[in-house]
Motif scaffolding. Structure first.
Motif, PDB file in Angstrom:
ATOM      1  N   THR A 135       0.832  -1.215   0.000  1.00 32.84           N
ATOM      2  CA  THR A 135       0.000   0.000   0.000  1.00 32.84           C
ATOM      3  C   THR A 135       0.859   1.253   0.000  1.00 32.84           C
ATOM      4  OG1 THR A 135      -0.025   0.097   2.400  1.00 32.84           O
ATOM      5  CG2 THR A 135      -1.838  -1.104   1.337  1.00 32.84           C
ATOM      6  N   GLY A 136       2.166   1.078   0.093  1.00 33.11           N
ATOM      7  CA  GLY A 136       3.049   2.241   0.180  1.00 33.11           C
ATOM      8  C   GLY A 136       3.066   2.858   1.562  1.00 33.11           C
ATOM      9  N   LEU A 137       2.299   2.304   2.500  1.00 32.66           N
ATOM     10  CA  LEU A 137       2.275   2.841   3.866  1.00 32.66           C
ATOM     11  C   LEU A 137       3.396   2.200   4.676  1.00 32.66           C
ATOM     12  CD1 LEU A 137      -1.569   2.646   4.594  1.00 32.66           C
ATOM     13  CD2 LEU A 137      -0.236   4.706   4.053  1.00 32.66           C
TER      14      LEU A 137
ATOM     15  N   GLY B 162      -0.008   5.333  -0.497  1.00 33.30           N
ATOM     16  CA  GLY B 162       0.598   5.744   0.766  1.00 33.30           C
ATOM     17  C   GLY B 162       1.072   7.178   0.694  1.00 33.30           C
ATOM     18  N   ASP B 163       2.168   7.478   1.388  1.00 28.46           N
ATOM     19  CA  ASP B 163       2.628   8.863   1.456  1.00 28.46           C
ATOM     20  C   ASP B 163       3.554   9.225   0.309  1.00 28.46           C
ATOM     21  OD1 ASP B 163       1.228   9.260   3.768  1.00 28.46           O
ATOM     22  OD2 ASP B 163       2.866   8.523   5.026  1.00 28.46           O
ATOM     23  N   ASN B 164       4.330   8.271  -0.176  1.00 25.43           N
ATOM     24  CA  ASN B 164       5.407   8.625  -1.097  1.00 25.43           C
ATOM     25  C   ASN B 164       5.421   7.876  -2.416  1.00 25.43           C
ATOM     26  OD1 ASN B 164       6.868  10.453   0.713  1.00 25.43           O
ATOM     27  ND2 ASN B 164       7.117   8.607   1.958  1.00 25.43           N
ATOM     28  N   LYS B 165       4.504   6.936  -2.587  1.00 23.44           N
ATOM     29  CA  LYS B 165       4.654   6.062  -3.754  1.00 23.44           C
ATOM     30  C   LYS B 165       3.649   6.409  -4.857  1.00 23.44           C
ATOM     31  CE  LYS B 165       7.084   2.901  -1.138  1.00 23.44           C
ATOM     32  NZ  LYS B 165       8.517   2.879  -1.147  1.00 23.44           N
TER      33      LYS B 165
END
Lengths: 337, 336
Positions: A135-137, B162-165
């Motif tokens: 999820t990139g988190l 997410g925050d950066n992707k």
């Protein structure tokens, strides 16, 4: 009723087995157009009733749930370990886009894909144990926002293909739901039976919902409306129906011979395209549970042929939904069983 | 940078069919440099700097992406396809695609999992088991919309994760194209050649022609490379790690890179405080393979963006790496 539009709206709602409420609410909204008393129970089963003072009660059932994933672990790096809910084709999972349906809203993710340098030769398909949702988190944020038990679904908006074909996840079995809605519209008040409708939950994990709904419906006969296999490249055409050739009427030792015959007769009489689907035992649909509900229920299956079942790219032809609905409507009107 | 990359990734351009990407790039660099398009479709651009450079530098990235090509049409209206570039069947099966000039929507299907034997479920599907379904009921109908030889591209959006992707198709190598567009639009200290190349994924073919034409002394290849920083991959098998900056490799399967330029990259990174890493496996390859042997030889370096799930419809990159890669490349272009 606009079959395409209704199907698209139903397919856009989430309903992974055991967590069907979003889909159930959409189905309830539509069912309320045709039935007076519509409820959703604590499990997510949708019920509707319509009484005409007939001798017998018929249950029309489609399942509301869809296959998906359940998160069972979050790694330190924030990757989500998942288990399949229902029969997921592992081979197509790498690099699929998914939504994680977290309590704080949908989170976009991608299923990991193991590059060739660490996969073990290309004869081996993807092993689900090697896959995670990315999820990139980071780990902390992921753990905070995604409690274990959260469901995830394939992320793919319903889309129209050529002709009257639609591709989407969850056509299995929202196509069945639409078929029943359309049949109710067609039959209006002309039914020869009192009608109960159930959009049952948890079919993909063992027909649990249909056990409950058929108990509550206390019906004499039932039609389970599900999807079945349409021939496609790689399939055995002798074991499949054909897309665009109408409703698939089930014939099986576990189904009511009388109902199967009546459905075929009505299709012939009313020029409704149909095909038969012969099975040698249990059908793999809610019909298996419904047939042995209480002291037994005469049960038939009417299935909509679809391609690529249990993938994010299931394909259905709207004409097959319409013809399945017409057939069921004729059966309801006939009322002779 | 993110917006530019998004627009580039959403363009369809598999190898041999790069014109949409090329037109987009030409539109962006017009007025900022001299350029020509060669016989293969490569864009060769010359950007005048404030000063002449002693040695000729060629900076390159490739415009093409991996995809599929329609090889024949079945009686049931489904399309047989072959891969263009290195794609695994697991990246194709169950995905959505666009087919041909008319961008007809399609899906990649196979037999339903219920109808596949237990043994076969454990194997990767064969390409011949898959087909592209555009909804046509038969061959005649399909041929009204699609011809044999037409291209098939992934139908995949550009999403932030997410925050950066970010997640998109074709980050390999629209990232390189985006960096070069930005450099051309900026002021450079020294004269520089930029080459936007075709046909990397089918044998580094555009690069061979362009490197001959430009005849550089040194080359800098901007790429995307496999990041395998995912669970199940440990230590060197991760290849590189997202968020740790651009990848500068000493060797891959196509090239042994210039030691001098390799050292220069890390020197600059150190000096400017730019995060930078190297690849921990000798894997992959890129246009450097063709460029470093052009004419009498070219000192070559590759700087790559770490990219998860490369050659799939859902490649994932880290926006922090986008920025640090751009910084390092900008410095290298001033200093090589």
């Amino acid at each position: 009723m606009d079959i395409k539009k209704t199907l698209i709206e139903l397919c856009s709602a989430y309903g992974v087995s055991g967590d069907e409420f979003s889909a159930s609410d959409v189905a309830k909204k539509y069912l309320s157009k045709y039935m007076t008393k519509v409820t959703v129970d604590g499990f997510g089963n949708v019920y509707g009733d319509m009484n005409f003072g007939r001798k017998k009660r018929i249950l029309l059932d489609a399942h509301i749930d869809q296959i998906g994933f359940i998160i069972n672990y979050v790694t330190e790096d924030g990757f989500l370990k998942f288990s399949p809910v229902g029969g997921v084709d592992t081979r197509l999972l790498p690099a699929q886009k998914v939504y994680v349906i977290s309590p704080n809203g949908d989170i976009s993710g991608v299923i990991t894909s193991v590059p060739p340098h660490i996969s073990k030769g290309d004869e081996k398909a993807t092993n689900i144990d090697d896959l995670y949702i990315d999820t990139g988190l980071d780990g902390d944020t992921a753990k905070r926002n995604i409690p274990l038990g959260t469901r995830a679904v394939f992320c793919a908006e319903p889309k129209e293909l050529l002709g009257d074909r639609i591709t989407s996840p969850a056509i299995d079995d929202r196509a069945g739901v639409v078929t029943i809605l359309r049949a109710l519209e067609l039959v209006g008040k002309d039914s020869g039976y009192d009608i109960s409708v159930a959009f049952s939950c948890m079919e993909e994990t063992g027909e649990s919902g249909a056990k409950m709904t058929s108990y509550n419906a206390e019906c004499d006969l039932a039609i389970a409306v599900d999807v079945s296999f349409a021939n496609a490249k790689g399939e055995d055409k002798n074991k499949c129906g054909e897309m665009g050739k109408g409703a698939m009427i089930g014939i099986s030792p576990t189904l009511s011979k009388e109902m199967s015959k009546a459905l075929i007769k009505l299709a012939e009489k009313n020029n409704i395209p149909y095909q038969t689907e012969v099975m040698s035992g249990e059908t793999g649909t809610d019909a298996d549970a419904i047939g042995v509900s209480r002291s037994g229920v005469m049960t038939a299956t009417v299935s909509v042929p679809i391609k690529y079942m249990h993938t994010p790219v299931e394909v259905v032809s709207v004409s097959d939904i319409e013809n399945s609905a017409r057939l069921i409507a004729e059966f309801l009107k006939d009322g002779t069983i | 940078m993110k917006e530019l990359l998004k627009e580039l990734c959403l363009l369809d351009g598999i190898s041999g069919d790069e014109q949409r990407v090329r037109e987009y790039i030409l539109d962006k660099i017009k007025g900022f440099c001299e350029y020509s398009v060669d016989n293969l479709g490569n864009i060769i651009a010359f950007k005048k700097g404030k000063n002449k450079r002693d040695k000729k530098l060629m900076v390159s990235a490739h415009m093409d992406e991996v995809g599929l090509i329609v090889t024949s049409v079945n009686d049931d209206g489904s399309l047989n396809v072959d891969t263009v570039g290195g794609i695994e069947t697991s990246a194709i099966i169950g995905k959505r695609v666009f087919v041909g000039e008319k961008r007809i929507s399609g899906v990649v299907g196979s037999a339903a999992i219920h109808n596949i034997s237990k043994e076969d479920r454990k194997k990767a599907p064969k390409l011949s088991d898959l087909s592209v379904d555009i909804g046509a009921p038969d061959k005649n109908e399909a041929l009204k919309y699609v011809s044999v030889g037409e291209c098939v591209t992934f139908d995949s959006d550009f999403t932030e994760l997410g925050d950066n992707k970010i997640k998109a198709k074709a980050i390999d190598d629209r990232f390189g194209c985006a960096v070069m567009i930005k450099l051309i639009q900026s002021e450079l200290d020294f004269d520089t050649f930029f080459a936007f190349l075709v046909q990397e994924e089918v044998g580094l073919r555009g690069a061979k022609a362009a490197a001959y034409s430009i005849a550089p002394d040194a080359a800098l290849v901007i790429e995307a490379t496999t990041a395998c920083d995912i669970p199940g991959a440990e230590e060197e098998k991760r290849v590189c790690v997202q968020g740790m900056g651009p990848v500068v490799s000493f060797m891959d399967r196509s090239t042994i890179y210039s030691k001098e330029l390799y050292s220069l990259a890390f020197e600059i990174a150190n000096e400017k405080g730019i995060l930078c890493q190297t690849k921990t496996m000798i894997a992959g390859g890129n246009d450097a393979g063709a460029i470093h042997t052009a004419r009498g030889g070219v000192k070559t370096l590759a700087v790559s963006l770490p990219c998860r799930y490369i050659h799939s419809p859902s490649s994932v990159a880290d926006m922090r790496d986008l920025e640090s890669s751009y910084e390092l490349i900008k410095q290298l272009v001033q200093r090589i």
